[in-house]
Design a protein around this motif. Structure first.
Motif, PDB file in Angstrom:
ATOM      1  N   ARG A  76       0.706   1.913  -2.492  1.00 61.70           N
ATOM      2  CA  ARG A  76       2.052   1.715  -3.475  1.00 61.70           C
ATOM      3  C   ARG A  76       1.627   2.492  -4.701  1.00 61.70           C
ATOM      4  O   ARG A  76       2.359   3.278  -5.385  1.00 61.70           O
ATOM      5  CB  ARG A  76       2.349   0.364  -3.752  1.00 61.70           C
ATOM      6  CG  ARG A  76       3.458   0.135  -4.725  1.00 61.70           C
ATOM      7  CD  ARG A  76       3.859  -1.055  -4.510  1.00 61.70           C
ATOM      8  NE  ARG A  76       4.942  -1.249  -5.464  1.00 61.70           N
ATOM      9  CZ  ARG A  76       6.417  -1.012  -5.258  1.00 61.70           C
ATOM     10  NH1 ARG A  76       6.614  -0.317  -4.221  1.00 61.70           N
ATOM     11  NH2 ARG A  76       7.373  -1.076  -6.150  1.00 61.70           N
ATOM     12  N   GLU A  77       0.229   2.373  -5.058  1.00 62.49           N
ATOM     13  CA  GLU A  77      -0.001   3.108  -6.443  1.00 62.49           C
ATOM     14  C   GLU A  77      -0.008   4.462  -6.261  1.00 62.49           C
ATOM     15  O   GLU A  77       0.460   5.232  -7.277  1.00 62.49           O
ATOM     16  CB  GLU A  77      -1.517   2.653  -6.775  1.00 62.49           C
ATOM     17  CG  GLU A  77      -1.782   1.138  -7.163  1.00 62.49           C
ATOM     18  CD  GLU A  77      -1.705   0.158  -5.902  1.00 62.49           C
ATOM     19  OE1 GLU A  77      -2.003   0.763  -4.828  1.00 62.49           O
ATOM     20  OE2 GLU A  77      -1.197  -0.808  -5.725  1.00 62.49           O
ATOM     21  N   GLU A  78      -0.420   5.159  -5.216  1.00 64.92           N
ATOM     22  CA  GLU A  78      -0.187   6.628  -5.011  1.00 64.92           C
ATOM     23  C   GLU A  78       1.070   6.918  -5.053  1.00 64.92           C
ATOM     24  O   GLU A  78       1.278   7.922  -5.439  1.00 64.92           O
ATOM     25  CB  GLU A  78      -1.016   7.062  -3.656  1.00 64.92           C
ATOM     26  CG  GLU A  78      -2.597   6.725  -3.683  1.00 64.92           C
ATOM     27  CD  GLU A  78      -3.124   7.191  -2.375  1.00 64.92           C
ATOM     28  OE1 GLU A  78      -2.628   7.582  -1.350  1.00 64.92           O
ATOM     29  OE2 GLU A  78      -4.447   6.618  -2.297  1.00 64.92           O
ATOM     30  N   PHE A  79       1.966   6.279  -4.085  1.00 63.26           N
ATOM     31  CA  PHE A  79       3.509   6.594  -4.231  1.00 63.26           C
ATOM     32  C   PHE A  79       4.128   6.538  -5.763  1.00 63.26           C
ATOM     33  O   PHE A  79       4.634   7.621  -5.975  1.00 63.26           O
ATOM     34  CB  PHE A  79       4.247   5.741  -3.280  1.00 63.26           C
ATOM     35  CG  PHE A  79       5.728   5.771  -3.494  1.00 63.26           C
ATOM     36  CD1 PHE A  79       6.228   6.954  -2.896  1.00 63.26           C
ATOM     37  CD2 PHE A  79       6.525   4.997  -4.366  1.00 63.26           C
ATOM     38  CE1 PHE A  79       7.765   6.954  -3.075  1.00 63.26           C
ATOM     39  CE2 PHE A  79       7.809   5.142  -4.620  1.00 63.26           C
ATOM     40  CZ  PHE A  79       8.541   6.174  -3.872  1.00 63.26           C
ATOM     41  N   LEU A  80       3.600   5.576  -6.348  1.00 63.43           N
ATOM     42  CA  LEU A  80       4.146   5.434  -7.882  1.00 63.43           C
ATOM     43  C   LEU A  80       3.892   6.580  -8.707  1.00 63.43           C
ATOM     44  O   LEU A  80       4.437   7.210  -9.496  1.00 63.43           O
ATOM     45  CB  LEU A  80       3.798   4.142  -8.354  1.00 63.43           C
ATOM     46  CG  LEU A  80       4.638   2.984  -7.679  1.00 63.43           C
ATOM     47  CD1 LEU A  80       4.147   1.449  -8.190  1.00 63.43           C
ATOM     48  CD2 LEU A  80       6.256   2.929  -7.735  1.00 63.43           C
ATOM     49  N   ALA A  81       2.548   6.826  -8.481  1.00 63.75           N
ATOM     50  CA  ALA A  81       1.909   7.918  -9.442  1.00 63.75           C
ATOM     51  C   ALA A  81       2.659   9.417  -9.121  1.00 63.75           C
ATOM     52  O   ALA A  81       3.024  10.251  -9.781  1.00 63.75           O
ATOM     53  CB  ALA A  81       0.553   8.166  -9.206  1.00 63.75           C
ATOM     54  N   ARG A  82       2.732   9.765  -7.709  1.00 60.23           N
ATOM     55  CA  ARG A  82       3.512  10.773  -7.404  1.00 60.23           C
ATOM     56  C   ARG A  82       4.957  10.751  -7.580  1.00 60.23           C
ATOM     57  O   ARG A  82       5.465  11.854  -8.021  1.00 60.23           O
ATOM     58  CB  ARG A  82       3.276  10.641  -5.699  1.00 60.23           C
ATOM     59  CG  ARG A  82       3.699  12.291  -5.099  1.00 60.23           C
ATOM     60  CD  ARG A  82       3.216  12.471  -3.564  1.00 60.23           C
ATOM     61  NE  ARG A  82       3.662  11.047  -2.720  1.00 60.23           N
ATOM     62  CZ  ARG A  82       4.990  11.112  -2.399  1.00 60.23           C
ATOM     63  NH1 ARG A  82       5.844  11.797  -2.444  1.00 60.23           N
ATOM     64  NH2 ARG A  82       5.163  10.038  -1.579  1.00 60.23           N
TER      65      ARG A  82
END
Length: 89
Positions: free
Chosen positions: A37-43
């Motif tokens: 989730r953190e990677e998705f939100l950052a992207r």
């Protein structure tokens, strides 16, 4: 290329195929290969920032869409989401 097409390129097999290979449910297979989730939100934030910056430069929806290789509808949705986030307390 659309987001769905890019997502299809990232995956070598479908969730159903992976579940069959693992002997698990499709839901478990999806959870195992899901982007954190953190990677998705950052992207998503980086993409939103880029669309907003291009719009602030005066580019039209079509020009932004061409630049980022997304649809004009996606540009509108991203800008709408950015405004909602900006307005929230």
């Amino acid at each position: 290329m659309s987001g769905a097409a890019r997502a299809q390129q990232r995956r070598a097999v479908t969730a159903k195929e992976l579940a069959r290979r693992l002997g698990s449910s499709e839901r478990t297979a999806r959870r195992l290969v899901a982007e954190p989730r953190e990677e998705f939100l950052a992207r998503a934030q980086a993409r939103r920032d880029q669309v907003v910056a291009l719009r602030e430069q005066g580019l039209k929806y079509r020009e932004i869409a061409d630049e980022m290789d997304i649809s004009t509808g996606a540009v509108g949705r991203i800008l709408h989401d950015a405004r909602k986030i900006e307005e929230s307390p």
